[in-house]
Write an enzyme that holds these catalytic residues in place. Sequence first.
Site: not given
Ligand SMILES: NC(=O)c1ccc[n+]([C@@H]2O[C@H](COP(=O)([O-])OP(=O)(O)OC[C@H]3O[C@@H](n4cnc5c(N)ncnc54)[C@H](O)[C@@H]3O)[C@@H](O)[C@H]2O)c1
Length: 256
Positions: A23, A163
């Site tokens: 996702s 985090y």
């Molecule tokens: N969305 C933002 O604004 C943002 C900003 C800065 C950094 N990020 C980074 O970008 C990356 C993706 O962000 P996102 O918003 O799409 O994250 P999200 O939380 O929507 O998605 C993370 C995915 O990891 C999976 N996941 C969670 N725990 C898990 C586990 N224990 N084992 C296997 N899979 C697991 C979830 O099911 C999900 O599909 C992350 O590293 C996040 O820290 C995102």
Amino acid sequence: MTEAQAQFPDLKDRTVLITGGGSGIGAALVEGFAQQGAKVAFIDIAEEPSKALALRLSTQSAHPVVFYHADLRDVGAIRSTVAAVESDLGAIRVLVNNAAWDDRHDIDTTTEDYWDNSQAINLKQVFFVSQAAAPGMRAAGGGAIVNFSSIVFKMNPPQLSAYASAKAGVIGLTKSLAGRLGPENIRVNAILPGMVVTERQMELWLTEEGIAKTVERQCLKHVLKAEDMVGPTLFLASASSGSITAQTLIVDGGLL
Ligand SMILES: NC(=O)c1ccc[n+]([C@@H]2O[C@H](COP(=O)([O-])OP(=O)(O)OC[C@H]3O[C@@H](n4cnc5c(N)ncnc54)[C@H](O)[C@@H]3O)[C@@H](O)[C@H]2O)c1
């Protein structure tokens, strides 16, 4: 905002593993690499959206897109899943460590278990997935690892100490792995996204008003979407960035 994606011919037929690909940003990355003609595998804990994504993309991609269910907090599961990907699709040449869990918590109520769980999903597994994939990359002549950090740890976020610590740690880990693996032609870089509006972010943390305020602080006045992370990741994964390692790339629309 993303328009037609550039093609990186060296990514065609390459085995790419993306963590947390079910996702959000991960799903956009899975689709982006599949559109390059890569052999894409992704790991996620969320069964339903991951199966649906793999099914949808497999019908329109050069190679089947393969979903592996695993909990990345379990190092044994990491090792067996990486071995399964290698056995099914060949040596992993690109690893994108994208999975994370950005839960909010307060310093006064944070327990030791909470802290350890946050590090397990936000930092520890990044090391162990890289450790598991590195021997195959080395034997195949090299590879690229792209780690997802975040700009958030620079912004003094009050409810994200676990985090934010992990995301800062991802940068230290990126640089250390780059030093260790560079002589084996394995490059390791990090991407620091800004505010990327995904379904989960909208459900849990973001409001229209908050989004508007952040966009106002960006030089670029558009809302960043998951797709906006694809081009920078493809670039860092491809031979186009073949002399770039140990670097961090901020993708935040120029947030002030
Ligand atoms: N969305 C933002 O604004 C943002 C900003 C800065 C950094 N990020 C980074 O970008 C990356 C993706 O962000 P996102 O918003 O799409 O994250 P999200 O939380 O929507 O998605 C993370 C995915 O990891 C999976 N996941 C969670 N725990 C898990 C586990 N224990 N084992 C296997 N899979 C697991 C979830 O099911 C999900 O599909 C992350 O590293 C996040 O820290 C995102």
